[in-house]
Write a protein that holds these residues in place. Structure first.
Motif, short mmCIF file in Angstrom:
data_model
loop_
_atom_site.label_atom_id
_atom_site.label_comp_id
_atom_site.label_asym_id
_atom_site.label_seq_id
_atom_site.Cartn_x
_atom_site.Cartn_y
_atom_site.Cartn_z
N GLN A 1 0.89 -1.36 -0.18
CA GLN A 1 0.19 0.11 0.08
C GLN A 1 1.11 1.19 -0.13
O GLN A 1 1.68 1.23 0.83
N VAL A 2 0.60 2.26 -0.84
CA VAL A 2 1.23 3.28 -1.03
C VAL A 2 1.01 4.14 0.11
O VAL A 2 -0.27 4.61 0.60
N HIS A 3 2.10 4.91 0.88
CA HIS A 3 1.93 5.61 2.06
C HIS A 3 2.79 7.00 1.49
O HIS A 3 3.86 6.74 1.17
N LEU A 4 2.26 8.30 1.43
CA LEU A 4 2.94 9.47 1.38
C LEU A 4 2.82 10.30 2.43
O LEU A 4 1.86 10.76 3.29
N VAL A 5 3.94 11.13 2.94
CA VAL A 5 4.24 12.03 4.06
C VAL A 5 4.54 13.34 3.39
O VAL A 5 5.84 13.24 3.08
N GLU A 6 3.88 14.28 3.45
CA GLU A 6 4.50 15.52 3.17
C GLU A 6 4.85 16.59 4.31
O GLU A 6 4.43 16.17 5.46
N SER A 7 5.85 17.24 4.06
CA SER A 7 6.52 17.92 5.09
C SER A 7 7.16 19.20 4.54
O SER A 7 7.28 19.41 3.47
N GLY A 8 7.28 20.30 5.58
CA GLY A 8 8.17 21.45 4.99
C GLY A 8 7.37 22.83 4.87
O GLY A 8 7.86 23.76 4.47
N GLY A 9 6.19 22.64 5.13
CA GLY A 9 5.14 23.74 4.97
C GLY A 9 5.32 24.82 6.12
O GLY A 9 6.26 24.48 7.27
N GLY A 10 4.90 26.06 6.06
CA GLY A 10 4.82 26.82 7.18
C GLY A 10 4.58 28.19 6.77
O GLY A 10 3.84 28.39 5.84
N LEU A 11 4.54 29.17 7.54
CA LEU A 11 4.17 30.40 7.43
C LEU A 11 5.28 31.36 6.83
O LEU A 11 6.35 31.36 7.40
N VAL A 12 5.27 31.92 5.81
CA VAL A 12 6.32 32.73 5.10
C VAL A 12 5.87 34.21 4.60
O VAL A 12 4.83 34.27 4.29
N GLN A 13 6.90 34.94 4.65
CA GLN A 13 6.35 36.49 4.03
C GLN A 13 6.49 36.33 2.32
O GLN A 13 7.21 35.55 1.79
N PRO A 14 5.50 37.38 1.87
CA PRO A 14 5.64 37.25 0.36
C PRO A 14 7.31 37.46 -0.03
O PRO A 14 7.70 38.34 0.54
N GLY A 15 7.43 36.73 -1.20
CA GLY A 15 8.85 36.78 -1.72
C GLY A 15 9.82 35.76 -1.03
O GLY A 15 10.96 35.67 -1.67
N GLY A 16 9.46 35.10 -0.09
CA GLY A 16 10.14 34.03 0.62
C GLY A 16 10.26 32.78 -0.05
O GLY A 16 9.61 32.64 -1.17
N SER A 17 10.89 31.80 0.76
CA SER A 17 11.07 30.61 -0.08
C SER A 17 10.62 29.35 0.91
O SER A 17 10.84 29.78 2.07
N LEU A 18 10.24 28.29 0.52
CA LEU A 18 10.15 27.24 1.21
C LEU A 18 10.47 25.83 0.34
O LEU A 18 10.40 25.94 -0.78
N ARG A 19 10.96 24.80 0.93
CA ARG A 19 11.11 23.50 0.24
C ARG A 19 10.28 22.31 0.88
O ARG A 19 10.42 22.11 2.18
N LEU A 20 9.44 21.80 0.22
CA LEU A 20 8.62 20.89 0.84
C LEU A 20 9.32 19.45 0.27
O LEU A 20 9.90 19.60 -0.69
N SER A 21 8.80 18.47 1.08
CA SER A 21 9.30 17.30 1.02
C SER A 21 8.11 16.14 0.87
O SER A 21 7.16 16.16 1.51
N CYS A 22 8.28 15.14 0.31
CA CYS A 22 7.27 14.02 0.03
C CYS A 22 8.10 13.02 0.01
O CYS A 22 8.74 12.39 -0.93
N ALA A 23 8.04 12.11 1.07
CA ALA A 23 8.42 10.72 1.38
C ALA A 23 7.48 9.69 1.00
O ALA A 23 6.37 9.69 1.56
N ALA A 24 7.69 8.95 0.11
CA ALA A 24 7.00 7.85 -0.37
C ALA A 24 7.38 6.33 0.06
O ALA A 24 8.57 5.97 0.19
N SER A 25 6.17 5.81 0.36
CA SER A 25 6.76 4.05 0.37
C SER A 25 5.50 3.28 0.04
O SER A 25 4.49 3.86 -0.41
N GLY A 26 5.90 2.01 -0.38
CA GLY A 26 4.88 1.11 -0.97
C GLY A 26 4.86 1.07 -2.46
O GLY A 26 3.84 0.38 -2.98
N SER A 27 5.48 1.83 -3.23
CA SER A 27 5.56 1.61 -4.51
C SER A 27 6.76 1.61 -5.34
O SER A 27 7.84 1.49 -4.53
N ILE A 28 6.91 1.49 -6.47
CA ILE A 28 8.46 1.18 -6.97
C ILE A 28 9.06 2.36 -7.05
O ILE A 28 10.36 2.32 -6.95
N PHE A 29 8.71 3.51 -6.88
CA PHE A 29 9.01 4.84 -6.96
C PHE A 29 10.01 5.24 -7.99
O PHE A 29 9.81 6.30 -8.71
#
Length: 113
Positions: A1-29
């Motif tokens: 069974q595929v399982h996905l976990v997203e992370s890295g969000g938050g509050l940021v000011q306009p013009g700022g940056s964020l990096r999101l991550s998605c960790a996956a399991s259960g597939s060939i990927f």
């Protein structure tokens, strides 16, 4: 069974940056096409960026030139680097593997001064 976990969000000011991550399991990927989606309050979920198994990418017009999707197959993780963020980027961000119905819990991104 595929399982996905997203992370890295938050509050940021306009013009700022964020990096999101998605960790996956259960597939060939390594053979999977994976997408980042977002859903803002009161709006439908929309595709933001897509990356194929060979690294080809596609982006929604609204994020072209600002967002970059990438993948690390050894870590079974897909990233979304978001630069020059705007208030209209505020949404819950999800990842999804093409061909599977599973969604993760999402990660909230809020762009506000």
């Amino acid at each position: 069974q595929v399982h996905l976990v997203e992370s890295g969000g938050g509050l940021v000011q306009p013009g700022g940056s964020l990096r999101l991550s998605c960790a996956a399991s259960g597939s060939i990927f390594g053979r999977d096409t994976i997408g980042w989606y977002r859903q803002a309050p009161g709006k439908q979920r929309e595709l933001v960026a897509l990356i194929s198994s060979i690294g080809s990418t596609n982006y929604a017009d609204s994020v072209k030139g600002r967002f970059t999707i990438s993948r690390d197959n050894a870590k079974r993780t897909v990233y979304l680097q978001m630069n020059s963020l705007k208030p209209e980027d505020t949404a819950v961000y999800y990842c999804k593997i093409r061909g599977y119905d599973n969604w993760g819990q999402g990660t909230q991104v809020t762009v506000s001064s």
